[in-house]
Design a protein around this motif. Structure first.
Motif, PDB file in Angstrom:
ATOM      1  N   GLU A 190      -9.031  27.092 -17.720  1.00  0.00           N
ATOM      2  CA  GLU A 190      -7.904  26.554 -18.477  1.00  0.00           C
ATOM      3  C   GLU A 190      -7.182  27.675 -19.235  1.00  0.00           C
ATOM      4  O   GLU A 190      -7.651  28.805 -19.312  1.00  0.00           O
ATOM      5  CB  GLU A 190      -8.392  25.488 -19.468  1.00  0.00           C
ATOM      6  CG  GLU A 190      -8.825  24.179 -18.836  1.00  0.00           C
ATOM      7  CD  GLU A 190     -10.255  24.193 -18.306  1.00  0.00           C
ATOM      8  OE1 GLU A 190     -10.681  23.185 -17.722  1.00  0.00           O
ATOM      9  OE2 GLU A 190     -10.943  25.226 -18.490  1.00  0.00           O
ATOM     10  N   LEU A 191      -6.032  27.339 -19.802  1.00  0.00           N
ATOM     11  CA  LEU A 191      -5.244  28.314 -20.557  1.00  0.00           C
ATOM     12  C   LEU A 191      -6.068  28.911 -21.691  1.00  0.00           C
ATOM     13  O   LEU A 191      -6.819  28.210 -22.370  1.00  0.00           O
ATOM     14  CB  LEU A 191      -3.992  27.640 -21.138  1.00  0.00           C
ATOM     15  CG  LEU A 191      -2.857  27.324 -20.164  1.00  0.00           C
ATOM     16  CD1 LEU A 191      -1.797  26.462 -20.859  1.00  0.00           C
ATOM     17  CD2 LEU A 191      -2.220  28.595 -19.621  1.00  0.00           C
ATOM     18  N   LYS A 192      -5.897  30.205 -21.904  1.00  0.00           N
ATOM     19  CA  LYS A 192      -6.584  30.867 -23.010  1.00  0.00           C
ATOM     20  C   LYS A 192      -6.016  30.376 -24.342  1.00  0.00           C
ATOM     21  O   LYS A 192      -4.874  29.919 -24.427  1.00  0.00           O
ATOM     22  CB  LYS A 192      -6.416  32.383 -22.897  1.00  0.00           C
ATOM     23  CG  LYS A 192      -7.112  32.975 -21.676  1.00  0.00           C
ATOM     24  CD  LYS A 192      -6.905  34.481 -21.616  1.00  0.00           C
ATOM     25  CE  LYS A 192      -7.611  35.077 -20.400  1.00  0.00           C
ATOM     26  NZ  LYS A 192      -7.402  36.536 -20.306  1.00  0.00           N
ATOM     27  N   ILE A 235      -8.374  17.080 -23.903  1.00  0.00           N
ATOM     28  CA  ILE A 235      -7.174  17.746 -23.383  1.00  0.00           C
ATOM     29  C   ILE A 235      -7.600  18.760 -22.335  1.00  0.00           C
ATOM     30  O   ILE A 235      -8.415  19.646 -22.614  1.00  0.00           O
ATOM     31  CB  ILE A 235      -6.387  18.437 -24.509  1.00  0.00           C
ATOM     32  CG1 ILE A 235      -5.879  17.398 -25.515  1.00  0.00           C
ATOM     33  CG2 ILE A 235      -5.217  19.226 -23.934  1.00  0.00           C
ATOM     34  CD1 ILE A 235      -5.123  18.001 -26.680  1.00  0.00           C
ATOM     35  N   ILE A 236      -7.077  18.602 -21.134  1.00  0.00           N
ATOM     36  CA  ILE A 236      -7.376  19.521 -20.028  1.00  0.00           C
ATOM     37  C   ILE A 236      -6.091  20.277 -19.725  1.00  0.00           C
ATOM     38  O   ILE A 236      -5.173  19.733 -19.107  1.00  0.00           O
ATOM     39  CB  ILE A 236      -7.892  18.765 -18.783  1.00  0.00           C
ATOM     40  CG1 ILE A 236      -9.110  17.901 -19.144  1.00  0.00           C
ATOM     41  CG2 ILE A 236      -8.244  19.747 -17.680  1.00  0.00           C
ATOM     42  CD1 ILE A 236      -8.791  16.453 -19.436  1.00  0.00           C
ATOM     43  N   ALA A 237      -5.989  21.531 -20.177  1.00  0.00           N
ATOM     44  CA  ALA A 237      -4.740  22.280 -20.146  1.00  0.00           C
ATOM     45  C   ALA A 237      -4.753  23.339 -19.049  1.00  0.00           C
ATOM     46  O   ALA A 237      -5.343  24.409 -19.193  1.00  0.00           O
ATOM     47  CB  ALA A 237      -4.486  22.937 -21.500  1.00  0.00           C
ATOM     48  N   LYS A 238      -4.129  23.024 -17.932  1.00  0.00           N
ATOM     49  CA  LYS A 238      -3.905  23.930 -16.809  1.00  0.00           C
ATOM     50  C   LYS A 238      -5.194  24.566 -16.271  1.00  0.00           C
ATOM     51  O   LYS A 238      -5.360  25.794 -16.306  1.00  0.00           O
ATOM     52  CB  LYS A 238      -2.907  25.027 -17.195  1.00  0.00           C
ATOM     53  CG  LYS A 238      -2.342  25.773 -15.979  1.00  0.00           C
ATOM     54  CD  LYS A 238      -1.360  26.856 -16.400  1.00  0.00           C
ATOM     55  CE  LYS A 238      -0.866  27.631 -15.184  1.00  0.00           C
ATOM     56  NZ  LYS A 238       0.100  28.698 -15.553  1.00  0.00           N
ATOM     57  N   PRO A 239      -6.096  23.771 -15.744  1.00  0.00           N
ATOM     58  CA  PRO A 239      -7.287  24.348 -15.096  1.00  0.00           C
ATOM     59  C   PRO A 239      -6.889  25.053 -13.804  1.00  0.00           C
ATOM     60  O   PRO A 239      -5.956  24.636 -13.106  1.00  0.00           O
ATOM     61  CB  PRO A 239      -8.153  23.121 -14.821  1.00  0.00           C
ATOM     62  CG  PRO A 239      -7.188  21.983 -14.721  1.00  0.00           C
ATOM     63  CD  PRO A 239      -6.083  22.302 -15.672  1.00  0.00           C
ATOM     64  N   LEU A 264      -2.930  18.204 -18.042  1.00  0.00           N
ATOM     65  CA  LEU A 264      -1.790  19.078 -17.798  1.00  0.00           C
ATOM     66  C   LEU A 264      -2.154  19.938 -16.590  1.00  0.00           C
ATOM     67  O   LEU A 264      -2.878  20.936 -16.707  1.00  0.00           O
ATOM     68  CB  LEU A 264      -1.485  19.933 -19.021  1.00  0.00           C
ATOM     69  CG  LEU A 264      -1.274  19.108 -20.307  1.00  0.00           C
ATOM     70  CD1 LEU A 264      -2.357  19.431 -21.326  1.00  0.00           C
ATOM     71  CD2 LEU A 264       0.089  19.348 -20.907  1.00  0.00           C
ATOM     72  N   ILE A 265      -1.669  19.529 -15.425  1.00  0.00           N
ATOM     73  CA  ILE A 265      -2.178  20.041 -14.155  1.00  0.00           C
ATOM     74  C   ILE A 265      -1.092  20.759 -13.356  1.00  0.00           C
ATOM     75  O   ILE A 265       0.011  20.224 -13.174  1.00  0.00           O
ATOM     76  CB  ILE A 265      -2.752  18.885 -13.295  1.00  0.00           C
ATOM     77  CG1 ILE A 265      -3.833  18.113 -14.066  1.00  0.00           C
ATOM     78  CG2 ILE A 265      -3.271  19.410 -11.970  1.00  0.00           C
ATOM     79  CD1 ILE A 265      -5.051  18.929 -14.400  1.00  0.00           C
TER      80      ILE A 265
END
Length: 546
Positions: A190-192, A235-239, A264-265
């Motif tokens: 995911e996003l840093k 919250i799953i942010a850009k895996p 957020l995919i």
């Protein structure tokens, strides 16, 4: 004579009673078209819950131009309205001219504004801030909303419109203790943190936040499921790394137990940084192993890219002056700007949302309620992948007739009782209370992982939704805040934030050109009316007593 004095006594008693009742009972009638002085039910609820004395110091006292007098007046009227609801609110206006440095030390930065009066431009420095205090807790309130606009009037209009939310939000934060917990999912690329720092900082004002690593499910699946169930939202942010079946099952059962999720995919690998290096880049599908999960819930993220006539800009080097590279901004159709349909509290009255390489979403028929929150414009289309993306397309003439497959969903709200994606399938691990049909819950799926990402400048995160090259502001932060508030049932703040007020401002150029005309009208028109009244009065008197 006695009746005469009796009437006078009754009149005096009546006047006394009217004044006494009016001093005890406050009632204000809002006759404005947009109900700007009518507080929302959410604000009234927040104000009614105040049990201790709250002090509000407003630094808007002094000589201001007419426009800022309006902001000062609107602020005072709003605070009077709040005080009428709850007497525990006290406010005072303070002239900041002698305490400017003290305010700066408290983090209240001044604003320098261009003011036009009598056709001349001048600069003034003001401190458009208020401080809300409750015991040892304080909250700074910005009264001048910072928006991207060439018009100062638009900025003031937006600021006046934002007053109710600004004060209600500050009072809410210092009178309510945080209770709900949000898990920031980690472990799948995911996003840093630095790229989501601004949004997390904002969320932390309302909720408890904690990172949660899913890869622990490989060795301790039951413990991982139990621990994630303690959170209200994930919250799953850009895996970018494929989810294992154990990780998917953990998230699936979290949803079945009523957990809220914000996905957020990016379903396609496409990044601007790699494109800038060579001018061309291959966009190709990204396998996250989530397709069956989403399909079961009633949506599908396609492995395509949306290109849109309505788009934001990217900086490209156009030359050099000395040793310094010069950049210019060019519209980039792979970065669609999404204007809200205002069909839901989440997307009501927000600025355009900026997206980067979004994918289209298909909604499927099942028992889940679906609301499209964001979609591309009518002049948009999809591009299949794998495909080559080239910066050369910027210089090519665009044919609007080719953009004929628009209104593609990019953000979808799902609400209802979800069926488990592992219903009738072999479970990755055994649990005592396996659920095939979940509790009532909701989730939001967004087919753009970068919608939550803030830009970086000199190693520091910038504000989410601000273009560091143009300072243009987008509605990303407001949209995502509304989304989280809605998922966690904090709908009151959304309703206040989305309230609109239309303020009519004076046309300065026209007023300057017609100054003499209106000065003469203001001087001679009352005299003319007085003269006409005198002539008619004398004529009537002469006729009556002739």
């Amino acid at each position: 004579m006695k009746n005469k004095y009796s009437k006078i006594v009754f009149i005096l008693i009546g006047i006394f009673l009217i004044n006494y009742i009016s001093s005890k009972v406050y009632k204000r009638f809002d006759l404005t078209e947009d109900n700007r002085y009518t507080l929302s039910n959410s604000t009234i609820s927040i104000i009614n819950n105040i049990e201790d004395l709250i002090t509000i110091k407003v630094y808007l006292k002094g000589d201001f131009p007419a426009e800022f007098k309006r902001l000062q007046t609107e602020t005072k009227q709003h605070l009077e309205e709040l005080k009428a609801i709850n007497k525990n609110i006290r406010f005072l206006f303070i002239n900041p001219s002698k305490i400017g440095q003290e305010l700066i030390n408290k983090g209240l930065e001044p604003s320098r504004l261009q003011v036009e009066e009598n056709g001349k431009l001048s600069e003034i420095v003001i401190f458009p801030w208020a401080i809300v205090s409750l015991k040892n807790n304080t909250e700074n309130v910005s009264l001048l909303k910072d928006i991207f606009s060439n018009s100062q009037d638009e900025q003031l209009e937006s600021s006046i419109q934002n007053l109710e939310f600004a004060f209600a939000n500050a009072i809410h934060k210092i009178t309510n203790k945080k209770s709900k917990k949000i898990a920031i999912i980690k472990g799948n690329g995911e996003l840093k943190d630095i790229y989501i720092a601004d949004f997390l900082h904002k969320l932390n004002e309302y909720y408890f936040l904690a990172p949660f690593t899913l890869d622990s499910v490989a060795n301790q699946p039951l413990k991982t499921l139990q621990e994630i169930s303690e959170f209200d939202l994930a919250i799953i942010a850009k895996p970018t790394i494929k989810f294992t079946e154990k990780e998917k099952f953990t998230l699936d059962q979290y949803v079945m137990n009523g957990g809220k999720t914000l996905w957020l995919i990016d379903n396609v690998q496409a990044e601007l940084d790699s494109l800038m290096q060579t001018g061309e880049s291959l966009a190709y599908p990204r396998d996250l192993n989530l397709t069956d999960l989403f399909f079961n819930y009633g949506v599908r993220i396609n492995s395509d890219l949306i290109v849109d006539f309505s788009s934001s800009e990217i900086p490209l080097a156009t030359g050099n002056i000395g040793n310094k590279t010069q950049f210019s901004q060019f519209k980039w159709n792979y970065f669609p700007l999404l204007n809200s349909e205002n069909n839901h509290p989440i997307n009501s009255n927000i600025e355009a949302v900026n997206t980067k390489f979004p994918n289209s979403i298909d909604t499927l028929k099942n028992n889940i309620s679906k609301t499209i929150l964001l979609q591309s414009s009518p002049l948009s289309k999809t591009v299949g992948t794998p495909s080559i993306i080239s910066l050369k397309t910027i210089a090519q003439k665009q044919n609007s007739s080719e953009y004929n497959n628009g209104n593609k969903p990019i953000a979808v709200l799902l609400e209802g009782k979800f069926k488990s994606a592992y219903n009738g399938r072999v479970k990755p691990f055994n649990i005592k209370k396996n659920r095939n049909l979940g509790n009532e819950t909701k989730m939001v799926l967004i087919s753009d992982g970068d919608i939550i990402a803030n830009e970086i400048s000199k190693g520091k995160p910038l504000e989410l939704g601000v273009n560091k090259w143009t300072n243009q502001r987008f509605g990303n932060k407001e949209f995502l805040l509304n989304t989280v508030n809605y998922l966690l049932d904090d709908i009151g703040l959304i309703n206040i934030r989305s309230k609109t007020v239309k303020i009519d401002f004076l046309n300065k150029e026209k007023a300057f050109k017609e100054t003499l005309k209106w000065q003469l009208i203001n001087i001679f028109f009352p005299l003319l009316l007085l003269a006409i009244f005198g002539i008619l009065f004398n004529y009537y008197r002469h006729k009556k007593y002739q």
